[in-house]
Design a protein around this motif. Structure first.
Motif, PDB file in Angstrom:
ATOM      1  N   CYS A 128     -33.135 105.721  49.224  1.00 38.96           N
ATOM      2  CA  CYS A 128     -34.179 105.393  50.180  1.00 38.96           C
ATOM      3  C   CYS A 128     -34.497 106.659  50.992  1.00 38.96           C
ATOM      4  CB  CYS A 128     -33.819 104.292  51.176  1.00 38.96           C
ATOM      5  SG  CYS A 128     -33.556 102.690  50.406  1.00 38.96           S
ATOM      6  N   GLY A 129     -35.780 106.826  51.224  1.00 41.48           N
ATOM      7  CA  GLY A 129     -36.208 107.949  52.040  1.00 41.48           C
ATOM      8  C   GLY A 129     -36.780 107.406  53.330  1.00 41.48           C
ATOM      9  N   ILE A 130     -36.398 107.993  54.457  1.00 44.51           N
ATOM     10  CA  ILE A 130     -36.964 107.538  55.722  1.00 44.51           C
ATOM     11  C   ILE A 130     -37.611 108.721  56.440  1.00 44.51           C
ATOM     12  CG2 ILE A 130     -35.346 105.612  55.963  1.00 44.51           C
ATOM     13  CD1 ILE A 130     -33.846 107.137  58.032  1.00 44.51           C
ATOM     14  N   LEU A 131     -38.651 108.401  57.188  1.00 40.03           N
ATOM     15  CA  LEU A 131     -39.414 109.461  57.844  1.00 40.03           C
ATOM     16  C   LEU A 131     -40.055 108.915  59.104  1.00 40.03           C
ATOM     17  CD1 LEU A 131     -40.648 112.303  57.610  1.00 40.03           C
ATOM     18  CD2 LEU A 131     -42.467 111.329  56.267  1.00 40.03           C
ATOM     19  N   GLY A 132     -40.046 109.700  60.155  1.00 40.11           N
ATOM     20  CA  GLY A 132     -40.710 109.290  61.386  1.00 40.11           C
ATOM     21  C   GLY A 132     -41.457 110.460  61.988  1.00 40.11           C
ATOM     22  N   TYR A 133     -42.551 110.152  62.684  1.00 40.41           N
ATOM     23  CA  TYR A 133     -43.336 111.205  63.341  1.00 40.41           C
ATOM     24  C   TYR A 133     -43.708 110.749  64.731  1.00 40.41           C
ATOM     25  CZ  TYR A 133     -47.248 114.132  64.718  1.00 40.41           C
ATOM     26  OH  TYR A 133     -48.060 114.981  65.422  1.00 40.41           O
ATOM     27  N   VAL A 134     -43.586 111.645  65.706  1.00 44.18           N
ATOM     28  CA  VAL A 134     -44.115 111.373  67.034  1.00 44.18           C
ATOM     29  C   VAL A 134     -44.732 112.665  67.566  1.00 44.18           C
ATOM     30  CG1 VAL A 134     -41.755 111.539  67.999  1.00 44.18           C
ATOM     31  CG2 VAL A 134     -43.558 110.558  69.387  1.00 44.18           C
ATOM     32  N   GLY A 135     -46.009 112.580  67.929  1.00 43.04           N
ATOM     33  CA  GLY A 135     -46.707 113.789  68.379  1.00 43.04           C
ATOM     34  C   GLY A 135     -48.086 113.416  68.865  1.00 43.04           C
TER      35      GLY A 135
END
Ligand code: M6R
Length: 581
Positions: free
Chosen positions: A2-9
């Motif tokens: 499983c690949g997880i990714l998050g972005y905050v900007g």
């Protein structure tokens, strides 16, 4: 897995997460999903299938909102269908979560939540996490995450968002998690490839840590809530190295890179102590074949006894190891759960652990007593390992010579590898003749046997051809019964001290009408007279042949798989990084 990714900007999160998920897809490709938050509302799109196929239907790139999370799934609990795709939203519609790992006590937690009236929408273990967090939330997401952690058993890297706070809260126990530090934007991901396009400054989150990732700040804590400091590290490779660069498959690109891999690998230096009671080598899959080769080479060169075992077996035995023993683990990802468990067990037993690892900053790299990084000219993306396998084999020779008190040298090595890569088109022509056979036998003797295992593994994993490997001498003890016109044999038969014995084994196969593809030394007329098809290696010292053989074996499997129109970089049911048992 499983690949997880998050972005905050401050940029539109959808396209950024979509691009990152393409990079992470090698970790799992059963389903994909993205959630972003816009004006206090969660927007969720997810479905079963590959990233690009799902993107065509759901248009992730259109998702607005400047923070969000995304996930590619390698199914463990529940089939690969839409309802089991991540992210998961709680019943209030305010929390959204992704998870990599396995929550072992999820059934128990599910019962508790059901008794509190929670209705579940999926079959997964992961969904319990979002409901648990929602139940304990009292206006502070970070606190809510802290308070559920003691209730969890198993492995996880999780990321959760709440509609009211512009931050991602993550926690890690046993599954990889990295923070990418940008300018006015930050990222979290399972690995560097997903964020290296945006930043090369990363924090390797440790087990038992919680991270609050805001637009401008990243704060790490222990599970007990104590702030912890982290060094921000610079990643040494760039986004181009993680792309196909015009090749049809990553696997082919990675095979072609191997002359550079050799050049870099020969610079690797071992400095571990030389005197050990015993050496144990532990690894899984292809890496374990490099380990088995290591056993042959270390015993031959350094004359030290070496035991070899795969991680999944080692971890559940009571291995006879202790102080004064060296346990060598080999891993491309540095995350393989079984190998990691072997490291922990070896340390508990008092042994010294040495990791031969490709991914810098990976869990194993941080847990072993000593690490030596393989150098593979950028990341290895294809699920089937090629360049990392060669680098692991080279490391085995380097370790053997180091233990002997010398230095491993192989004059002209890079040039030999280049000339073997150039055989690709002729290997393809031969591969055409074998692409439709459903079964294969690979044989090799002594130090060439691990390469026979590797050749068979590659044919299984990328071409879905049933292939088995045996020591040449073992054929007559059973497998010979399988040999017939429909069962070809790939014989690894360089000009070494086992050459004549191998020729006899090939004769045995020919006498049963079996077709033989041989890998031998240039000028070997005896072998050429016996084999139906032959590939030649340059003449080198007998000890060194295994270092030349994998290029041909990998190209042979690659071309067969391509002719069979297999999904070479993402073989069915597999994932690059096996972080579950
Ligand atoms: O990341 P690791 O080297 O620890 O992975 C071990 C195996 O899962 C891996 O070698 C696997 O067998 C590959 N698909 C081989 O091509």
């Amino acid at each position: 897995m499983c690949g997880i990714l998050g972005y905050v900007g401050s940029k539109q999160a959808g396209p950024i997460i979509l691009k990152g998920l393409r990079q992470l897809e090698y970790r799992g490709y059963d389903s994909v999903g993205i959630a972003t938050i816009d004006h206090g509302r969660i927007e969720l799109r997810k479905d079963a299938g590959r990233v690009d196929a799902v993107e065509k239907k759901l248009h992730f790139g259109d998702m607005i909102g400047v923070y969000g999370i995304g996930h590619t799934r390698w199914a463990t609990h529940g089939p690969p269908v839409q309802k089991n795709a991540h992210p998961f939203v709680d019943e209030s519609g305010k929390f959204v979560l992704i998870h990599n790992g396995i929550i072992e006590n999820y059934l128990e937690l599910k019962e508790v939540l059901r008794a509190q009236g929670v209705a579940f929408s999926s079959d997964t273990d992961s969904e319990v996490l979002v409901h648990l967090i929602a139940k304990v939330y009292r206006g502070d997401l970070l606190k809510a995450v802290f308070s559920i952690l003691p209730r969890l058993q198993g492995a996880y890297a999780l990321c959760v968002l709440h509609t009211d706070s512009r931050e991602i809260i993550c926690a890690r126990n046993g599954s990889p998690l990295i923070v990418g530090v940008g300018n006015g934007e930050n990222f979290v991901a399972s690995d560097v490839s997903a964020l290296v396009e945006h930043t090369r400054r990363v924090i390797y989150v440790r087990d038992f840590e919680v991270v609050r990732v805001g637009e401008h700040e990243v704060t790490c804590f222990t599970f007990e809530g104590k702030p912890v400091a982290h060094e921000v590290k610079e990643v040494s490779w760039n986004i181009e190295q993680a792309q196909k660069q015009g090749h049809k498959h990553f696997m082919f690109k990675e095979i072609l890179e191997q002359d550079k891999v050799v050049e870099e690998s020969l610079k690797v230096v071992f400095s571990c102590a030389r005197s050990w009671n015993r050496i144990h080598i532990v690894a899984c899959g292809g890496a374990s074949y490099a380990g088995l080769l290591g056993k042959y080479i270390i015993e031959e060169v350094a004359r030290i006894p070496v035991s070899f075992e795969v991680g999944s077996e080692f971890r559940y035995r009571k291995p006879l190891i202790g102080k004064g023993d060296l346990v060598v683990v080999i891993s491309q990802s540095g995350e393989t759960a079984d190998t990691l468990a072997a490291v922990r067990l070896a340390k508990e037993c008092g042994a010294h652990t040495l990791g031969i690892i490709n991914v810098v900053g990976s869990t194993m790299a941080r847990e072993v007593d000593e690490v030596v990084y393989t150098r593979t000219n950028g990341p290895e993306i294809s699920v089937a390992s090629t360049k990392a396998f060669l680098a692991q084999c080279i490391a085995m020779y380097q370790l053997a010579y180091h233990l002997k008190g010398g230095v491993f040298e192989f004059a002209g090595f890079g040039g030999y590898i280049k000339s073997l890569i150039e055989l690709s088109e002729s290997i393809k022509l031969v591969a055409q003749r074998y692409a439709l056979y459903p079964n294969f036998i690979f044989i090799g003797r002594n130090r060439n046997f691990p390469l026979a295992l590797e050749g068979a593994l590659k044919l299984k994993e990328i071409a879905y051809i049933h292939a088995e490997a045996y020591q040449g001498g073992e054929l007559k003890h059973g497998p010979l019964a399988l040999v017939c016109e429909e069962m070809p044999t790939f014989a690894i038969c360089p000009q070494d001290e086992f050459h004549d014995k191998m020729l006899s084994n090939i004769q045995e196969v020919k006498a049963r009408r079996g077709r033989v593809v041989a890998l031998g030394t240039a000028g070997d007329t005896k072998l050429a007279g016996l084999a139906d098809d032959i590939f030649y290696l340059p003449a080198v010292d007998a000890l060194l042949y295994p270092l030349l053989e994998s290029v041909v074996l990998h190209l042979f499997a690659y071309h067969i798989a391509d002719m069979r129109e297999c999904d070479i970089d993402k073989p069915r049911n597999l994932a690059k990084s096996v972080t579950v048992e």
